[in-house]
Each structure stands twice: as C-alpha cells, then as structure tokens.
Design a protein around this motif. Structure first.
Motif, PDB file in Angstrom:
ATOM      1  N   GLY A  66       0.821  -1.197   0.000  1.00  0.00           N
ATOM      2  CA  GLY A  66       0.000   0.000   0.000  1.00  0.00           C
ATOM      3  C   GLY A  66       0.859   1.252   0.000  1.00  0.00           C
ATOM      4  O   GLY A  66       2.082   1.197  -0.106  1.00  0.00           O
ATOM      5  N   ILE A  67       0.230   2.404   0.158  1.00  0.00           N
ATOM      6  CA  ILE A  67       0.920   3.675   0.026  1.00  0.00           C
ATOM      7  C   ILE A  67       2.061   3.789   1.021  1.00  0.00           C
ATOM      8  O   ILE A  67       1.934   3.434   2.187  1.00  0.00           O
ATOM      9  CB  ILE A  67      -0.071   4.849   0.173  1.00  0.00           C
ATOM     10  N   MET A  68       3.222   4.225   0.559  1.00  0.00           N
ATOM     11  CA  MET A  68       4.471   4.357   1.311  1.00  0.00           C
ATOM     12  C   MET A  68       4.917   3.018   1.909  1.00  0.00           C
ATOM     13  O   MET A  68       5.699   2.963   2.838  1.00  0.00           O
ATOM     14  CB  MET A  68       4.332   5.410   2.418  1.00  0.00           C
ATOM     15  N   GLY A  69       4.390   1.917   1.358  1.00  0.00           N
ATOM     16  CA  GLY A  69       4.766   0.586   1.836  1.00  0.00           C
ATOM     17  C   GLY A  69       4.231   0.250   3.198  1.00  0.00           C
ATOM     18  O   GLY A  69       4.658  -0.727   3.801  1.00  0.00           O
ATOM     19  N   ARG A  70       3.254   1.031   3.718  1.00  0.00           N
ATOM     20  CA  ARG A  70       2.779   0.838   5.082  1.00  0.00           C
ATOM     21  C   ARG A  70       1.382   0.247   5.148  1.00  0.00           C
ATOM     22  O   ARG A  70       1.018  -0.357   6.139  1.00  0.00           O
ATOM     23  CB  ARG A  70       2.795   2.170   5.832  1.00  0.00           C
ATOM     24  N   MET A  71       0.578   0.486   4.142  1.00  0.00           N
ATOM     25  CA  MET A  71      -0.784   0.007   4.174  1.00  0.00           C
ATOM     26  C   MET A  71      -0.843  -1.424   3.665  1.00  0.00           C
ATOM     27  O   MET A  71      -0.245  -1.758   2.652  1.00  0.00           O
ATOM     28  CB  MET A  71      -1.688   0.911   3.320  1.00  0.00           C
ATOM     29  N   SER A  77      -1.283 -13.476  -2.594  1.00  0.00           N
ATOM     30  CA  SER A  77      -1.166 -12.037  -2.820  1.00  0.00           C
ATOM     31  C   SER A  77      -2.470 -11.455  -3.326  1.00  0.00           C
ATOM     32  O   SER A  77      -3.284 -12.134  -3.962  1.00  0.00           O
ATOM     33  CB  SER A  77      -0.043 -11.735  -3.826  1.00  0.00           C
ATOM     34  N   HIS A  78      -2.654 -10.178  -3.006  1.00  0.00           N
ATOM     35  CA  HIS A  78      -3.764  -9.383  -3.543  1.00  0.00           C
ATOM     36  C   HIS A  78      -3.126  -8.148  -4.164  1.00  0.00           C
ATOM     37  O   HIS A  78      -2.622  -7.285  -3.450  1.00  0.00           O
ATOM     38  CB  HIS A  78      -4.746  -9.003  -2.423  1.00  0.00           C
ATOM     39  N   LEU A  79      -3.119  -8.096  -5.485  1.00  0.00           N
ATOM     40  CA  LEU A  79      -2.411  -7.041  -6.198  1.00  0.00           C
ATOM     41  C   LEU A  79      -3.359  -5.889  -6.533  1.00  0.00           C
ATOM     42  O   LEU A  79      -4.565  -5.970  -6.328  1.00  0.00           O
ATOM     43  CB  LEU A  79      -1.767  -7.608  -7.462  1.00  0.00           C
ATOM     44  N   ALA A  80      -2.797  -4.821  -7.042  1.00  0.00           N
ATOM     45  CA  ALA A  80      -3.546  -3.579  -7.288  1.00  0.00           C
ATOM     46  C   ALA A  80      -4.734  -3.820  -8.211  1.00  0.00           C
ATOM     47  O   ALA A  80      -4.688  -4.631  -9.134  1.00  0.00           O
ATOM     48  CB  ALA A  80      -2.620  -2.523  -7.895  1.00  0.00           C
ATOM     49  N   GLY A 106       1.400   4.769  -5.667  1.00  0.00           N
ATOM     50  CA  GLY A 106       1.725   5.039  -7.058  1.00  0.00           C
ATOM     51  C   GLY A 106       2.781   4.086  -7.576  1.00  0.00           C
ATOM     52  O   GLY A 106       3.206   3.157  -6.875  1.00  0.00           O
ATOM     53  N   LEU A 107       3.187   4.319  -8.791  1.00  0.00           N
ATOM     54  CA  LEU A 107       4.236   3.512  -9.402  1.00  0.00           C
ATOM     55  C   LEU A 107       5.604   4.110  -9.105  1.00  0.00           C
ATOM     56  O   LEU A 107       5.785   5.331  -9.154  1.00  0.00           O
ATOM     57  CB  LEU A 107       4.039   3.454 -10.920  1.00  0.00           C
ATOM     58  N   LEU A 117       3.648  17.949 -14.057  1.00  0.00           N
ATOM     59  CA  LEU A 117       4.072  16.707 -13.406  1.00  0.00           C
ATOM     60  C   LEU A 117       3.572  15.487 -14.183  1.00  0.00           C
ATOM     61  O   LEU A 117       2.397  15.425 -14.559  1.00  0.00           O
ATOM     62  CB  LEU A 117       3.520  16.646 -11.978  1.00  0.00           C
ATOM     63  N   PRO A 118       4.446  14.524 -14.410  1.00  0.00           N
ATOM     64  CA  PRO A 118       4.024  13.282 -15.064  1.00  0.00           C
ATOM     65  C   PRO A 118       3.398  12.325 -14.050  1.00  0.00           C
ATOM     66  O   PRO A 118       3.423  12.558 -12.843  1.00  0.00           O
ATOM     67  CB  PRO A 118       5.343  12.724 -15.607  1.00  0.00           C
ATOM     68  N   GLY A 119       2.837  11.226 -14.543  1.00  0.00           N
ATOM     69  CA  GLY A 119       2.376  10.165 -13.656  1.00  0.00           C
ATOM     70  C   GLY A 119       0.938  10.328 -13.187  1.00  0.00           C
ATOM     71  O   GLY A 119       0.298  11.351 -13.398  1.00  0.00           O
ATOM     72  N   SER A 120       0.470   9.300 -12.516  1.00  0.00           N
ATOM     73  CA  SER A 120      -0.904   9.280 -12.011  1.00  0.00           C
ATOM     74  C   SER A 120      -1.029  10.133 -10.758  1.00  0.00           C
ATOM     75  O   SER A 120      -0.036  10.493 -10.115  1.00  0.00           O
ATOM     76  CB  SER A 120      -1.319   7.845 -11.693  1.00  0.00           C
ATOM     77  N   ASN A 121      -2.264  10.432 -10.379  1.00  0.00           N
ATOM     78  CA  ASN A 121      -2.502  11.192  -9.147  1.00  0.00           C
ATOM     79  C   ASN A 121      -2.011  10.434  -7.922  1.00  0.00           C
ATOM     80  O   ASN A 121      -1.530  11.038  -6.966  1.00  0.00           O
ATOM     81  CB  ASN A 121      -3.994  11.507  -9.013  1.00  0.00           C
ATOM     82  N   HIS A 122      -2.138   9.105  -7.936  1.00  0.00           N
ATOM     83  CA  HIS A 122      -1.653   8.306  -6.812  1.00  0.00           C
ATOM     84  C   HIS A 122      -0.145   8.450  -6.643  1.00  0.00           C
ATOM     85  O   HIS A 122       0.364   8.513  -5.523  1.00  0.00           O
ATOM     86  CB  HIS A 122      -2.024   6.832  -7.010  1.00  0.00           C
ATOM     87  N   SER A 123       0.568   8.523  -7.747  1.00  0.00           N
ATOM     88  CA  SER A 123       2.020   8.690  -7.672  1.00  0.00           C
ATOM     89  C   SER A 123       2.387  10.075  -7.162  1.00  0.00           C
ATOM     90  O   SER A 123       3.359  10.241  -6.411  1.00  0.00           O
ATOM     91  CB  SER A 123       2.652   8.445  -9.048  1.00  0.00           C
ATOM     92  N   VAL A 124       1.614  11.096  -7.549  1.00  0.00           N
ATOM     93  CA  VAL A 124       1.869  12.450  -7.047  1.00  0.00           C
ATOM     94  C   VAL A 124       1.605  12.518  -5.543  1.00  0.00           C
ATOM     95  O   VAL A 124       2.365  13.148  -4.802  1.00  0.00           O
ATOM     96  CB  VAL A 124       1.008  13.486  -7.801  1.00  0.00           C
ATOM     97  N   VAL A 125       0.540  11.857  -5.076  1.00  0.00           N
ATOM     98  CA  VAL A 125       0.254  11.806  -3.635  1.00  0.00           C
ATOM     99  C   VAL A 125       1.412  11.172  -2.883  1.00  0.00           C
ATOM    100  O   VAL A 125       1.866  11.680  -1.849  1.00  0.00           O
ATOM    101  CB  VAL A 125      -1.055  11.027  -3.370  1.00  0.00           C
ATOM    102  N   GLU A 126       1.893  10.057  -3.390  1.00  0.00           N
ATOM    103  CA  GLU A 126       2.990   9.377  -2.702  1.00  0.00           C
ATOM    104  C   GLU A 126       4.238  10.254  -2.687  1.00  0.00           C
ATOM    105  O   GLU A 126       4.973  10.295  -1.693  1.00  0.00           O
ATOM    106  CB  GLU A 126       3.283   8.034  -3.358  1.00  0.00           C
ATOM    107  N   ALA A 127       4.492  10.976  -3.776  1.00  0.00           N
ATOM    108  CA  ALA A 127       5.628  11.897  -3.807  1.00  0.00           C
ATOM    109  C   ALA A 127       5.465  12.999  -2.769  1.00  0.00           C
ATOM    110  O   ALA A 127       6.425  13.383  -2.091  1.00  0.00           O
ATOM    111  CB  ALA A 127       5.775  12.502  -5.213  1.00  0.00           C
ATOM    112  N   LEU A 128       4.245  13.512  -2.613  1.00  0.00           N
ATOM    113  CA  LEU A 128       3.982  14.555  -1.619  1.00  0.00           C
ATOM    114  C   LEU A 128       4.263  14.047  -0.206  1.00  0.00           C
ATOM    115  O   LEU A 128       4.919  14.734   0.596  1.00  0.00           O
ATOM    116  CB  LEU A 128       2.522  15.017  -1.733  1.00  0.00           C
ATOM    117  N   LEU A 129       3.796  12.851   0.106  1.00  0.00           N
ATOM    118  CA  LEU A 129       4.012  12.298   1.447  1.00  0.00           C
ATOM    119  C   LEU A 129       5.492  12.029   1.698  1.00  0.00           C
ATOM    120  O   LEU A 129       5.998  12.270   2.797  1.00  0.00           O
ATOM    121  CB  LEU A 129       3.192  11.018   1.624  1.00  0.00           C
TER     122      LEU A 129
END
Length: 909
Positions: free
Chosen positions: A366-371, A393-396, A770-771, A790-802
C-alpha cells in the motif's frame, strides 16, 4: 516481518528490544493478539507485552499492556497438548508466571520464537537478579507512564525497598507453598538445552500437559522424528563445507516421492461465511496430503484497513477447518494474515512429522509501503528434504493498473524475506526454494475486448480465444512478471465479477467486464497439475473460488544412505591439511556510482573466486570505531559467504539514498565515499573503494532552503547549496542579496496544485500507492523543472507529496514547537497561537497544506476521505519530536494526529 522496531520506538534511550514475536494471549473466554518483546537495560531484562490493533510498524501501533521483569520468582514453561506430543511447525504455547502474573501465550513456530526462547534462557542460566532489586528501577517510568493503574506486586515491593533502603538485606518473598506449586508445574529453564532447528524442537523449558481446544478437526500431533532431514546448523567453515558437499551428492541419498497438494484461493469481498466450503475444499474423492488455502478481502471495513484485528479471521478459519476432507485428519501448521489477506497451511496428521523450518512473513504494498490493503503473505517450510514457499497475494485493482500489479509482484519478491534459524545466515527470499506455489487475487483483467464479445466467448466456452486478451498472459509472455512460473490451461469461466448470491455477471452501475482475477501459478521441478478449476456453487462473494490440485515430487532422505554419504564427506575433510591458508581473488576493487538519485537503487557487481586449495569463508567487517561495515546508503549482498576450492560467487554492491541519508547528502555534509573491508577467515583482508556523485534533490532538503533557492535544485551550484543549507530558521529578507524568497517551496506547490486541479474527487486517494517509475519521473521533474507539468498518475503524485514531507530534515511544525503543540491540544486558540509563532515559511506551508486537505474533505462524498484518515496520515508527518528527545509514547503520537485534526474540523460560524 520484524516488529521489534515498533517496540524499540516506544523505549527510552538506553533500553533495547532484543527480539519481538507476535503471539496470542490465551484465556478461557477469549484469545487476544499480543506483541511480546524482550527488553534489556544494562544487565537486566523484562518481557514487555503490547496490545496492538494494526500491523506493528511504529510506536503508534502498539500500547503497553504488561511488564514482567526477569527476576527471581519467574517461571516459564512450555505447555504441551493433551496428547503429550509436539509437532514440527505448530505454535509453541508458553506459561509465564511471576508472583502477580500467570498467563499463557501461544507463539508462532519460527526463528523469532526460537530466538526469543534462546535469549530468555541465557539470564536464567547465569542467575536472575534478586527480587525486588533496584536494578529494575528503569521499569518504573513505563509502569507510571503507560500502565499507571496497574497493581504490580513487583513495583510495590521495589518502591518499598527503595523507601526502606534495604541495601544488602536478603528478602525472599516466595513462600514454601508457592515454591511447592512451582515444583509441581515445572522447572527452571536450563540454558544449556539449546533449540536446534535441524532437529525436533527440544524446548529449553519443562513440558506441562494442559488441554487446549483446536478448531481443526482431529488435529492430533505427533512426536517428530527428524533423522530423515539433513541437519544443517551453524555458519561455520566446516559446517558449510559439509553442507555444500551434501548438496552436491544429494542424489546418492534421496528419492522423489509424490504428495498431493490442494491449493485454493477465494476473494470473499468482506463477507462472513454463510455456506459450507466442502464443495470447494473436499470435491475430490481422495483427500489431499497438504492444503494451502488463501483468502483476500477478509474484511473491507475502515477499521480493518488501519488496524489488524478482525473477527472475520476466526470465522473463516473455522469454516475452512470444517470444510477439510472428511476422509483424513489434519493438523494446522500455520496461519498468517495481513489485514484482509490470509493464508492457511494444513497437513495430514501422519505427515506432520516431516514438516520443519516453518516461517511466515508479510509484505504490504500500500501507500508508502505501510498500508496492508494490498500486498502478500507467505509461508515457507521444509517438507522431508524439499523447501517450499506458498505465497498468497492481492495485487492492485482496476483495469488499467497492470503496471502497478507488476510492481506489486516485484516488491513482494524483493521484500519478502524469511529469517533462518541460524541468525548469521542471510534471509531466504521467495525464489530460494525448491518449489514456489503462488495463489491469490492477482487482479489482472481482460484488455482490448468489448464486454459483449467477452460474454459471447464465455457462453460458447471458447476460453482459449478469450485467454489471449488476458493481461496476466500478456505480461508473462512479455517477461514482465512471473518469469519462470507456469500456469495451467484455463478451462473454466472467469471468476469475477458476479452479483453476490448469484451466478449472474455484474449488473451494478459499473458493470465490470468478467475477468480471471483469481489464479494459481507454480515454479519448480517434479510438479504435475491434476486439476485447475473454479467452484461455481459458492455464491457468498462477487468472486468464485479457484483451486488447483498438484502432485509434487518431494525429496525424501534414505537415512542409511545419508549417514554413509555424511561419514564419507567427514573422512575426506579430516584428510585435508589444516594449515592451508585460504586464498581468493576479486574481479574488481574500485567502484564508482554515477548520478546517484534519491530513492533510486544503483547496483554494481563483482566476483570473488576461491583460487586456493581449501574452502574459504568471507565477510565484510566494520572499520575501527564504526557501527557497521558500510555507510548507511551502501550495502553488500551477500555480506558474508562460503566458497569451496575453485568456486566463485557474485556480490552486489547496492547504493540507495533514503530519508535517513538524503539530508546530509543534500547539504554536502556527506559524500558518496566509503572503504569496505572484505575479510577472509584465516586469510587476508581486501579493501574496496566506493565513490560516486549524488544529484541533489528537493527530497531531503529544508523548507527554508527551497524557498530561498532561485531556480531548480539541479541548476544550483554546490557552493550555493552548501550556503543555503546553513541558513538559520529565522531569516532576514536580504539574505545573500537574493530576490524575495518564495512563500512556500515551488516543488510543494507543484504537487499540491496538481492534486487540487486533477484529484479532488478521485477515490482511493491517500490509500492507493503510485508507481515507482512514475515517482522517479516526478522527482526528476521537481528537481530539474522539466517537463513543466508533473508526469504520472494522481496516486504517484500523492505518494511523492508524502515522501517529500517525511524527508524534510526539519518538519513543517519545527522541532522547537513540538512540545508546545502537544500541550495545546484541546485548546484550538492555543494551537493556532503555536502555529502563528512558527518561522514564516513553515507557517505558510502548514496553512497551505491544511487548506488543501480541507478542500479534499469538501469533496468527501465523491473521494470518500474523512478527517480521521487524513489526520492519521499527516499527523506524524507534519509534527515530529526532536531527534535528541526520547522517542514519543503512543499517546504522544496520537496527540500529534489530534493536533492536526483540530485544524481540519469545520470552524464554528
């Protein structure tokens, strides 16, 4: 997963968690999960028991519940099942008894439990401190801070001894009657009884018969005869040479024998079991020898997303146990769960004696490897002389996220590591097993095909044509994932998505296209798939369960032939000259890593070759006055090893800059420079030079520095970067004669503005990662200014912000204001006053982020975010204690979240 980090996070400076293991506190009425840690202060130890409602990653995830000092009067016994036998791989039940505590703990079989028992043995052998004793005064702060209401006989007597100043007085508080009870229940642990992982576990505690109920039908246990298993023990030169020669000559003492494996996977969509599982688990006439059963989405509640406890585990465990084949008796070997991903391993009662070296681990992707809402769980074990690894496993999710699924697979493979019984040996990865069985909701969908055509091909049972559009097949054919794995021919209709309670395809508004989400793959030799099928009779979920039946050839040891081979190897070793000096040659000794970037792994390899006449053992050793053999951004893999004469090994040098190392590199306080010492046992040392250049990044740079920086990080000279890094928090406007500084870092503005414009109404934001490839592109854009958007998905931008906020060397709420923030909680006016006193740019960033989060909450009906989720994520990113203070308690971390939550609440008009 090593959870000692979470316990260490709760401890004061000078106190160390030596080992941690997650277990079950057993009582007549209920069983509760506990995290058990052995904590040391100077020469004394205590057992700490923690409650935890989520995966224990940090101090905020645990709550101290009980402390048991290892002092005179403490008894630790192993409780045996009523049958009086112990089976390899089953959980270990301990009774821990002191003067005011008597509890029963069930600990999972594996290296963490073995290490816990080994370390508990040692002080008992050496003699426990007297009771009470001022040596344990260090525990008082934990009692008073975390469990102040406890009525501890130990604490009371420790206080009494201090008040009376009974120095030198021998106080024996254990009555003769109590001593008699101890004698009846067991004896002291004997430290010379070591846990030998290559043999039947002979616990270093006395056995005691007590009746315990197991939900597994007829889960009898037997005494294990391990003579047939090859005993590999310590990381010693002679032991490793014997091991190597035994493996070379394995064909002389083993034979291949087939065993029947049932492998099943079921995404239960958060539902409780409402129907018998026998149509899934007991469909075949012959009972399997082993069951490997995986579940996904065990619980979909928000509480399950953030916390680890769920009643669904017990419900589905019982349903599986009741659904096992009625013609055989089974013992549960292991259960492992990560949020909603659960894996169960059962074996026939009569075969349990052949199971050993059981380990289980989890990896959240999950996000930041914590979820842990996505990720994998795995069980590895030894069956006869074959090493097996089972992965669930349960993948994305979502049709277009196949690259994210590929990344999840790679992360699980790289991060899933199993500790070995010998702690000096490197952990085992998934691929270092003879057989790997991979099951789960892999979530790969059908691509580039219309819904109506899919249904038409299903109706005509033309699965071969339909399978050509399957993303997993396409990714495997392109060698993007599951390289070396095999999947059987699919001759059943897609298992997703159905209207629950029916066999009808999804009729919801989204009207999902059917897909083979639920899969079973395998890797290894001597594997024959007999069946690969779905089970349409079960209608509880929007998925249908899948099963695969295998005959797997297992290596069985002939004891007589093994003994003969072993003795011959030992005789040959005895003839070797002991005075031969080991010798080795390295293919390279100088390494340069060019353009090292934040969170982007670089790897270089070299070969070590044994050019001598005898076996050699090597290890990277630390330099004088240094804690580790390398700088924290550098790692050698493997860091130690063994080579027979004439053999070679490839060693990887890995450079990886993370939050802990980025700040010093950005400020030019540290460089990519190190010297490694590679030591040969009884031989010489090799010196390896490691150099490189680091590309400075906004990640790990201060808010102040970024606000005063003209242009982008990559365009700024190192001299200017060094000067900016030395700026004080409070600055005058004419610093360096520069232009007026930005109110907030432009890099932060770019990320937040992107999310404000593109993601305010997006579901799963801050919950789906994100990826990595997209994060790297976002990082490069922020550091270079190219491209403009900014390139990439919104999920990747969120992870970059965190990650940006987590990497700040000085958090948004400055260290100097940390304590004032905690004191102001509950008084919103005081909290606002603390924020108003922050340095200008930190205050601006805080207000900017709060405004952004409030805007996200204004769209909560569509993005499904709530205040608690955002406060939980941002609380400990914006507000962190100074590094020179003791680590925060659990309550302090919760208060950080409460502080942020105050600002997210709508203000009264």
């Amino acid at each position: 997963m090593d959870q000692s980090f979470a316990i260490q996070d709760t401890l004061e400076k000078g106190d160390t968690c030596l080992v941690a293991v997650q277990g079950i506190l057993v009582s007549p009425y209920t069983n509760e999960s506990r995290l058990v840690g052995l904590v040391k202060n100077r020469e004394t130890l205590a057992i700490f028991l923690y409650k935890h409602r989520r995966m224990a990653i940090c101090a905020d995830d645990v709550s101290l519940d009980e402390i048991i000092p290892l002092a005179e009067g403490v008894i630790i016994q192993q409780v045996m099942p009523a049958e009086g036998f112990y089976v390899i791989g089953t959980d270990v039940t301990l009774r821990i008894k002191s003067l005011d505590i008597d509890i029963v703990m069930q600990l999972p079989f594996g290296s963490h439990t073995q290490e816990f028992l080994r370390r508990v043995n040692q002080p008992i052998q050496e003699g426990l401190p007297a009771f009470p004793s001022q040596q344990f005064v260090w525990l008082r702060k934990y009692w008073q801070r975390n469990i102040p209401s406890v009525n501890s006989l130990f604490l009371n007597n420790m206080n009494y001894e201090e008040e009376r100043q009974l120095s030198g007085l021998d106080i024996n508080l254990v009555s003769d009657l109590e001593a008699d009870k101890m004698a009846m229940n067991g004896q002291w642990i004997k430290a010379n009884e070591r846990v030998d992982p290559s043999r039947s576990p002979q616990m270093s505690v006395r056995h005691n018969k007590t009746t315990f109920t197991d939900l597994v039908r007829s889960a009898d246990v037997l005494s294990a005869n391990k003579a047939e298993m090859v005993p590999f023990t310590k990381f010693g030169l002679r032991d490793n040479l014997i091991k190597s020669e035994l493996l070379k000559n394995e064909d002389t003492y083993i034979s291949i024998q087939n065993y029947r494996f049932f492998v099943g996977t079921y995404n239960v969509n958060g539902q409780s079991p409402r129907e018998s599982l026998q149509t899934w688990l007991s469909q075949d006439s012959e009972p399997p020898d082993l069951y490997c059963i995986g579940f996904q989405e065990l619980d979909l509640s928000k509480e399950a997303f953030f916390f680890n406890d769920t009643p669904k585990e017990e419900e589905w465990f019982k349903a599986v146990s009741d659904g096992l084949h009625p013609e055989a008796k089974y013992a549960k070997i292991k259960l492992i769960r990560l949020v909603g991903i659960m894996l169960l391993l059962y074996v026939k009662k009569e075969l349990a004696v052949h199971v050993s070296e059981v380990e289980a681990e989890t990896v959240g992707t999950g996000i930041m490897g914590r979820m842990g809402n996505k990720g994998g769980v795995a069980i590895r074990f030894r069956f006869h002389n074959t090493h097996l690894c089972i992965v669930n496993s349960h993948l994305a999710a979502h049709v277009d996220e196949f690259e994210r699924r590929n990344q999840d697979f790679r992360e699980i493979c790289s991060r899933m590591q199993f500790a070995q019984a010998d702690p000096t040996l490197s952990p085992l990865t998934i691929h270092k097993h003879d057989v790997v069985l991979w099951l789960g909701d892999l979530n790969y969908r059908l691509k580039d095909i219309e819904l109506e055509k899919v249904k038409k091909l299903i109706d005509s049972r033309d699965y071969k044509t339909l399978h050509k559009f399957d993303q997993l097949k396409q990714q495997i054919d392109g060698k993007a994932v599951f390289e070396g794995f095999t999947e059987g021919e699919i001759m059943f209709q897609p298992t997703y998505k159905y209207d629950p309670g029916t066999d009808e395809w999804d009729t919801s508004e989204k009207c999902r296209t059917p897909a083979w989400c639920d899969r079973v793959l395998w890797k290894g030799k001597h594997i024959t798939q007999l069946e690969y099928r779905s089970h349409m009779a079960l209608k509880t979920s929007d998925h249908k369960p899948v099963s695969s039946l295998f005959d797997i050839g297992v290596k069985v040891v002939n004891e007589e032939l093994y003994k003969k081979t072993f003795e011959e190897i030992v005789r040959c070793l005895d003839k070797m000259e002991n005075d031969c000096i080991p010798s080795a040659a390295l293919s390279q000794r100088e390494f340069h890593f060019k353009d090292v970037k934040y969170r982007q792994l670089q790897v270089q390899t070299f070969t070590i070759h044994n050019d001598g006449q005898v076996a050699c053992q090597f290890e990277f050793i630390r330099k004088l006055d240094e804690e580790s053999y390398s700088k924290p951004w550098l790692r050698a893999n493997p860091s130690k090893g063994f080579l027979t004469p004439g053999s070679s090994m490839q060693i990887e040098l890995e450079v990886f800059v993370n939050n802990q190392t980025a700040a010093a590199l950005n400020a030019a306080e540290e460089k990519i420079e190190d010297i490694l010492i590679l030591h040969l046992d009884r031989g010489k040392d090799f010196f390896l030079s490691v150099t490189g250049n680091y590309l400075h990044s906004c990640f790990g740079s201060s808010i102040q520095m970024l606000c005063y920086m003209n242009g982008y990080m990559r365009d700024t000279s190192e001299e200017t970067i060094t000067q900016l890094a030395q700026m004080p928090l409070q600055m005058k406007d004419n610093f360096l004669g520069a232009e007026k500084p930005a109110k907030i870092p432009k890099e932060l503005w770019m990320m937040v503005d992107h999310l404000y414009r593109n993601a305010s109404q997006q579901e799963d934001l801050f919950q789906q990662p994100g990826l990595m490839s997209e994060f790297e592109a976002i990082r490069d854009c922020l550091d270079s200014g190219y491209p403009e958007s900014l390139p990439g998905s919104n999920h990747s931008v969120v992870e970059a912000l965190l990650l940006f906020l987590e990497a700040l060397p000085e958090p948004v709420i400055c260290y100097q204001s940390y304590q004032k923030c905690l004191e102001s909680i509950g008084d919103y006016s005081s909290s606002k006053e603390v924020v108003s006193m922050l340095p200008l740019h930190h205050k601006n960033v805080f207000k900017y982020l709060i405004s952004f989060l409030q805007e996200m909450l204004n769209n909560s009906e569509k993005n499904h975010l709530d205040i608690k989720i955002l406060a939980s994520i941002f609380g400990n990113l914006l507000l962190r204690p100074p590094p020179d203070l003791p680590k925060p308690s659990n309550s302090d971390k919760r208060r950080c979240q409460e502080f942020v939550q105050q600002f997210l609440q709508p203000e009264d008009p």
